[in-house]
Write an enzyme that holds these catalytic residues in place. Structure first.
Site, short mmCIF file in Angstrom:
data_model
loop_
_atom_site.label_atom_id
_atom_site.label_comp_id
_atom_site.label_asym_id
_atom_site.label_seq_id
_atom_site.Cartn_x
_atom_site.Cartn_y
_atom_site.Cartn_z
CG LEU A 170 -2.16 0.90 1.14
CD1 LEU A 170 -3.03 0.50 -0.04
CD2 LEU A 170 -2.96 0.85 2.42
CB CYS A 171 4.12 2.12 1.55
SG CYS A 171 5.13 0.70 1.11
CB THR A 172 4.34 0.67 -3.73
OG1 THR A 172 5.45 0.07 -3.07
CG2 THR A 172 4.69 0.92 -5.18
CD GLU A 175 4.75 6.66 1.50
OE1 GLU A 175 5.94 6.39 1.25
OE2 GLU A 175 4.25 6.53 2.62
#
Length: 397
Positions: A170-172, A175
């Site tokens: 989810l961070c990819t 962000e």
């Protein structure tokens, strides 16, 4: 009656499978969308919004005289066991592993057994075995598989050959998006909950698909990422790989050929898997899938090994990661070997809070080594599966 289903209906009708009192039943829960028209040739622009099964049946009966096709606009799970018991062969053109697991389990559940008086072994009554012919395509590749439930390897026997779907961190997505799919997932997974709150959106809704597409376009523009299209958006949020018409035609023809052989006994059927590889030339090897003695549908169950000092939480995590099971939200109960008055170890739903204290307990306090657990889970096609747990010995350093 999707891309493969349309081809199958054409082939089966032209082979005469639904004439002289025979009937082909087609079941599909979807309605026709504009994006279907480029490869599902039984549909026309005026059919958009109508049930696929209904339109496909009407078209085939109009085009091929003497053919009887009965349409069912519903999920396959809505049909009872007696409905499936009427067929000579079941053809699977499903678009998910979960649907294939369910129908495979249904076919296995219809098999009755008789006991060999000399050996005492249970053997399937072949008159109760309904063959399954499974077809699938992905890009320029496809497969044809013939399964005799509880006789040859069933779909569940080889579930571990399908790798778990790889999730994008989810961070990819949030962000550092690197491709168009990341932008689409950002709109679908992050922006949509903010926009719609707890209201669950239908991924098949054209309005929602356009909303995601527009937000994904804006996201892609911020990071100079090309490739966001409405068709790509539909594929990502519905986890669809675009179908290629020529691959569908080839695989459907091979499946129909196997159905014809099963119905007429005119030649040996594929034993039991054919792979079509058409990306670079044409290559179609065949090989045999064996039955698994640990199959949760047609076998004796699954055996797992874990330290007795491990907690129930760790056991649940191990079961979820096991490629033979693919569990999501399992409930556990001891069939034998419980060390507590209540054999239920963990139950989801309204009584979940009552069993939470068990999560942190060592397994050796809950049940004995070698105990058999009954596992229920929404992702498991059978009502429950048996898991035999053996406590692993700790290696001395």
């Amino acid at each position: 009656a999707g891309a493969l289903g349309c081809e199958w209906l054409k082939c089966l009708a032209l082979l005469g499978a639904a004439t002289d009192g025979g009937v082909v039943h087609v079941t599909d829960m979807d309605q026709i969308e504009r994006s279907n028209l480029n490869r599902q040739f039984l549909f026309r622009k005026a059919d958009v919004g109508r049930p696929k099964a209904t339109v496909a049946a009407e078209f085939i009966m109009k085009r091929v005289s003497g053919v009887t096709v009965e349409a069912h606009f519903c999920p396959i799970q809505d049909k009872p066991a007696d409905w499936y018991r009427q067929f000579q062969v079941i053809v699977m053109g499903l678009d998910s592993i979960e649907a294939r697991r369910w129908l495979n389990a249904m076919a296995c559940s219809l098999v009755t057994f008789e006991v060999d008086m000399e050996t005492g072994q249970r053997k399937p009554d072949l008159t109760s075995v309904i063959p399954l012919v499974d077809g699938g395509t992905e890009g320029f590749s496809g497969h044809v598989r013939v399964m005799y439930p509880c006789v040859s390897g069933c779909f569940e026997c080889t579930l571990n050959l399908f790798p778990p779907q790889q999730a994008v961190p989810l961070c990819t997505i949030a962000e550092t998006p690197r491709n168009a799919a990341h932008c689409i997932l950002y709109a679908h997974l992050i922006e949509a909950p903010k926009q719609f709150g707890d209201e669950k959106q239908d991924k098949d809704d054209p309005d929602y698909q356009r909303w995601v597409f527009q937000r994904a376009e804006e996201r892609a523009a911020q990071f100079n990422i090309p490739g966001v299209t409405l068709m790509h958006t539909q594929g990502v949020i519905k986890n669809i790989i675009p179908a290629i018409a020529s691959t569908n035609a080839i695989v459907a023809a091979a499946c129909a050929n196997e159905v014809f052989k099963v119905l007429t006994n005119c030649a040996a059927y594929v034993n039991n898997n054919l792979m079509y590889i058409g990306g670079q030339g044409v290559y179609a090897p065949t090989f045999r899938y064996e039955r698994s003695p640990e199959c949760i549908v047609c076998g004796a169950g699954v055996q797992v090994e874990i330290a007795g000092s491990a907690t129930l939480t760790q056991l649940l995590e191990q079961l979820a990661a096991d490629p033979r099971l693919r569990l999501k939200t399992p409930s556990l109960r001891c069939e034998a070997g419980a060390l507590q008055d209540d054999p239920t170890l963990y139950m989801r739903g309204v009584l979940e809070e009552e069993y939470r204290p068990n999560l942190d307990k060592p397994l050796s306090q809950l049940f004995a080594d070698g105990s058999v657990l009954l596992v229920t889970d929404p992702s498991v096609p059978s009502p429950c599966i048996k898991v035999a747990v053996k406590f692993a010995s700790l290696a001395l350093s």
